[in-house]
Design an enzyme around this catalytic site. Structure first.
Site, PDB file in Angstrom:
ATOM      1  N   ARG A 131       0.820  -1.217   0.000  1.00  7.81           N
ATOM      2  CA  ARG A 131       0.000   0.000   0.000  1.00  7.81           C
ATOM      3  C   ARG A 131       0.852   1.264   0.000  1.00  7.81           C
ATOM      4  O   ARG A 131       0.601   2.192  -0.763  1.00  7.81           O
ATOM      5  CB  ARG A 131      -0.956   0.017   1.194  1.00  7.81           C
ATOM      6  N   ASN A 167      -6.208  -2.576   1.847  1.00  7.94           N
ATOM      7  CA  ASN A 167      -6.219  -4.029   1.984  1.00  7.94           C
ATOM      8  C   ASN A 167      -7.662  -4.511   2.001  1.00  7.94           C
ATOM      9  O   ASN A 167      -8.553  -3.811   2.493  1.00  7.94           O
ATOM     10  CB  ASN A 167      -5.548  -4.459   3.290  1.00  7.94           C
TER      11      ASN A 167
END
Length: 101
Positions: A27, A45
């Site tokens: 990320r 996520n």
């Protein structure tokens, strides 16, 4: 810069990345890479272990980012990248969103 580009020249890629992509900095590497490229959007996520992201910007740059997702950061092991193209929403900035429950 994407903000000065006419909306008609922008695209939006909605990406789902499968593999060892959580707990490996995916990320935050996505935020860094997308921001450097001047893209807007978000990344998060998913509970099933995938990473979901949205990239908005000029077609060639968005496609560069989608290609980057096929490898990701060094610790990631990407198995698949599914891409859906949608109408741009005019997002601003690039952020990490909270996990979907």
């Amino acid at each position: 810069m994407p903000n000065s580009t006419p909306q008609s020249q922008l695209i939006r890629a909605h990406v789902f990345v499968t593999g060892r992509v959580q707990g490996v900095g995916f990320r935050y590497s996505t935020v860094d890479t997308a921001s450097q490229l001047g893209l807007t959007g978000w990344v998060r996520n998913l509970p099933d272990g995938r990473v979901e992201a949205v990239f908005e910007g000029v077609r060639d740059i968005v496609e560069d980012m989608v290609r980057w997702c096929h490898a990701g950061p060094p610790a990631a092991v990407v198995q698949d990248v599914a891409v859906e193209y949608e109408e741009p929403e005019g997002l601003r900035g690039f952020e990490v969103k909270r996990l979907v429950k």
